[in-house]
Enzyme design. Structure first.
Site, PDB file in Angstrom:
ATOM      1  N   LYS A   1      -0.141  48.548  32.201  1.00  0.00           N
ATOM      2  CA  LYS A   1       0.652  48.721  30.977  1.00  0.00           C
ATOM      3  C   LYS A   1      -0.165  48.611  29.692  1.00  0.00           C
ATOM      4  O   LYS A   1       0.095  49.321  28.722  1.00  0.00           O
ATOM      5  CB  LYS A   1       1.794  47.708  30.945  1.00  0.00           C
ATOM      6  CG  LYS A   1       2.806  47.892  32.059  1.00  0.00           C
ATOM      7  CD  LYS A   1       3.924  46.865  31.952  1.00  0.00           C
ATOM      8  CE  LYS A   1       4.882  46.992  33.120  1.00  0.00           C
ATOM      9  NZ  LYS A   1       6.023  46.068  33.002  1.00  0.00           N
TER      10      LYS A   1
ATOM     11  N   GLY B   1       2.989  34.181  30.634  1.00  0.00           N
ATOM     12  CA  GLY B   1       2.201  35.395  30.768  1.00  0.00           C
ATOM     13  C   GLY B   1       1.836  35.991  29.417  1.00  0.00           C
ATOM     14  O   GLY B   1       2.464  35.682  28.394  1.00  0.00           O
TER      15      GLY B   1
ATOM     16  N   ASP C   1      10.662  47.760  28.764  1.00  0.00           N
ATOM     17  CA  ASP C   1      10.738  46.420  29.362  1.00  0.00           C
ATOM     18  C   ASP C   1      11.638  45.474  28.575  1.00  0.00           C
ATOM     19  O   ASP C   1      12.419  44.718  29.154  1.00  0.00           O
ATOM     20  CB  ASP C   1       9.343  45.809  29.476  1.00  0.00           C
ATOM     21  CG  ASP C   1       8.581  46.298  30.697  1.00  0.00           C
ATOM     22  OD1 ASP C   1       9.228  46.729  31.669  1.00  0.00           O
ATOM     23  OD2 ASP C   1       7.341  46.249  30.682  1.00  0.00           O
TER      24      ASP C   1
ATOM     25  N   TYR D   1      10.929  40.873  41.475  1.00  0.00           N
ATOM     26  CA  TYR D   1      12.146  41.136  42.243  1.00  0.00           C
ATOM     27  C   TYR D   1      11.880  41.271  43.735  1.00  0.00           C
ATOM     28  O   TYR D   1      12.818  41.285  44.535  1.00  0.00           O
ATOM     29  CB  TYR D   1      12.840  42.397  41.720  1.00  0.00           C
ATOM     30  CG  TYR D   1      11.991  43.642  41.810  1.00  0.00           C
ATOM     31  CD1 TYR D   1      11.942  44.405  42.967  1.00  0.00           C
ATOM     32  CD2 TYR D   1      11.206  44.044  40.737  1.00  0.00           C
ATOM     33  CE1 TYR D   1      11.139  45.533  43.056  1.00  0.00           C
ATOM     34  CE2 TYR D   1      10.403  45.170  40.805  1.00  0.00           C
ATOM     35  CZ  TYR D   1      10.377  45.918  41.973  1.00  0.00           C
ATOM     36  OH  TYR D   1       9.583  47.025  42.062  1.00  0.00           O
TER      37      TYR D   1
ATOM     38  N   SER E   1       7.143  48.159  45.498  1.00  0.00           N
ATOM     39  CA  SER E   1       8.006  48.755  44.480  1.00  0.00           C
ATOM     40  C   SER E   1       9.269  49.391  45.071  1.00  0.00           C
ATOM     41  O   SER E   1       9.199  50.165  46.031  1.00  0.00           O
ATOM     42  CB  SER E   1       7.232  49.806  43.690  1.00  0.00           C
ATOM     43  OG  SER E   1       8.091  50.434  42.756  1.00  0.00           O
TER      44      SER E   1
ATOM     45  N   GLY F   1      14.147  39.515  39.013  1.00  0.00           N
ATOM     46  CA  GLY F   1      14.029  40.630  38.090  1.00  0.00           C
ATOM     47  C   GLY F   1      14.665  41.932  38.544  1.00  0.00           C
ATOM     48  O   GLY F   1      14.396  42.976  37.948  1.00  0.00           O
TER      49      GLY F   1
ATOM     50  N   THR G   1       3.210  49.955  36.015  1.00  0.00           N
ATOM     51  CA  THR G   1       3.446  48.547  36.272  1.00  0.00           C
ATOM     52  C   THR G   1       2.092  47.851  36.394  1.00  0.00           C
ATOM     53  O   THR G   1       1.053  48.443  36.077  1.00  0.00           O
ATOM     54  CB  THR G   1       4.342  48.364  37.516  1.00  0.00           C
ATOM     55  OG1 THR G   1       4.692  46.988  37.651  1.00  0.00           O
ATOM     56  CG2 THR G   1       3.685  48.876  38.781  1.00  0.00           C
TER      57      THR G   1
ATOM     58  N   GLY H   1       0.395  39.497  29.615  1.00  0.00           N
ATOM     59  CA  GLY H   1       0.089  40.879  29.963  1.00  0.00           C
ATOM     60  C   GLY H   1       1.121  41.840  29.400  1.00  0.00           C
ATOM     61  O   GLY H   1       1.865  41.522  28.475  1.00  0.00           O
ATOM     62  N   GLY H   2       1.165  43.043  29.992  1.00  0.00           N
ATOM     63  CA  GLY H   2       2.029  44.090  29.469  1.00  0.00           C
ATOM     64  C   GLY H   2       3.502  43.736  29.477  1.00  0.00           C
ATOM     65  O   GLY H   2       4.211  43.958  28.492  1.00  0.00           O
TER      66      GLY H   2
ATOM     67  N   SER I   1      11.194  51.122  42.936  1.00  0.00           N
ATOM     68  CA  SER I   1      11.519  52.130  41.930  1.00  0.00           C
ATOM     69  C   SER I   1      11.868  53.497  42.525  1.00  0.00           C
ATOM     70  O   SER I   1      12.832  54.132  42.087  1.00  0.00           O
ATOM     71  CB  SER I   1      10.374  52.268  40.918  1.00  0.00           C
ATOM     72  OG  SER I   1      10.270  51.109  40.120  1.00  0.00           O
TER      73      SER I   1
END
Length: 298
Positions: A91, A152, A127, A244, A34, A265, A87, A154-155, A36
């Site tokens: 989610k 996908g 998102d 990403y 990550s 991403g 993440t 998922g979340g 972030s």
């Protein structure tokens, strides 16, 4: 806090937490990849230069096993965290553990941003906002009027699917390895479609000039299989991979080999993160995004 000194923390670290400032964090499993903390801490430092109250704010990353999430979320609250990002794979599984879901996030059924309330967490989802902004920035494309193939269920995929429908895409086709998860998502999206065709891949002819969006985690690890074979599809208009890190996944490598416009991403990470930080600081996302982008440049 620099990227070089940004540790991966665990539930054990949380149990002994004694940080004196205002803490924010991202939770995932895995989370070592990550970026972030780098971008959020850069944005917080920029805010602190003009508003000193942000000088004690810091953003951390925690590797939390999904089995530990029901214990971890109340503990983050008890330790005074002001906000959390979620993440993969948290989610969706976090939603029943929250005290409140933002009305805009309810159709998504997933939360990637948690805002502290006195009695627990309020879940939001940034998102979809991040995806739409990133598509415009990196590929010059809008969801409105686009035929979209979403990979996908998922979340992250849920946020993307709802954004596609809300923005007025021309059609939405979804592919997922687990049939039941795909079926559940299609069922949940039907009331939101408002006449927009929503189908599983293979259930209807895929339109040409489709925008392919990968919302799976396939590509995070070396040697991961392609989430879809682009060469087997009608020639797509462009390919966007929400991953990403690494910056080029097998899907993006194949897209470039086929001469297709493609983007990873990173811009989505920035824009969804800027929107999340806006929730916590009450400062507009547009103020955070340029600083976050600059922080992620090599």
């Amino acid at each position: 806090m620099s990227a070089a000194t940004d540790p991966v923390l665990t539930l054990r670290d949380l149990e002994g937490w004694n940080f004196a400032g205002t803490a924010l964090a991202v939770l995932g499993h895995p989370i070592a990849h990550s970026l972030s903390p780098r971008m959020h801490n850069a944005a917080l430092a920029a805010l602190a230069r003009v508003e000193p109250r942000f000088g004690s704010w810091r953003y951390f990353r925690f590797d939390i096993d999904p089995a530990d999430l029901p214990r971890a979320l109340p503990l983050f609250h008890a330790r005074g965290f002001h906000g959390l990002n979620l993440t993969v794979p948290h989610k969706v599984i976090a939603v029943p553990l929250l005290k409140e879901i933002d009305p805009a996030a309810q159709p998504v059924g997933a939360a990637n941003t948690l805002v502290r309330r006195a009695d627990g967490w309020r879940g939001c989802n940034t998102d979809g906002y991040g995806l739409a902004a990133a598509l415009r920035e990196t590929l010059g494309r809008d969801l409105r009027g686009a035929h979209v193939l979403l990979l996908g269920a998922g979340g992250a995929a849920r946020g993307a699917a709802v954004q596609c429908l809300q923005d007025g895409c021309a059609s939405l086709t979804i592919a997922n390895r687990t049939a039941q998860n795909l079926e559940d998502l299609l069922h949940e999206l039907t009331p939101l479609a408002s006449g927009i065709p929503v189908n599983a891949l293979g259930a209807a002819k895929l339109p040409g000039d489709t925008l392919v969006v990968n919302a799976t985690s396939s590509g995070l690890k070396p040697g991961a299989p392609l989430p879809v074979d682009l060469a087997a599809l009608p020639r797509p208009a462009a390919v966007f991979d929400m991953i990403y890190n690494p910056p080029e996944t097998p899907l993006l490598k194949q897209a470039r080999a086929l001469g297709l416009p493609a983007a990873n991403g990173l811009a989505m990470l920035v824009h969804q993160g800027a929107k999340a930080l806006a929730q916590w600081t009450s400062m507009p996302a547009e103020r955070h995004a340029p600083v976050m982008t600059a922080a992620l440049k090599p």
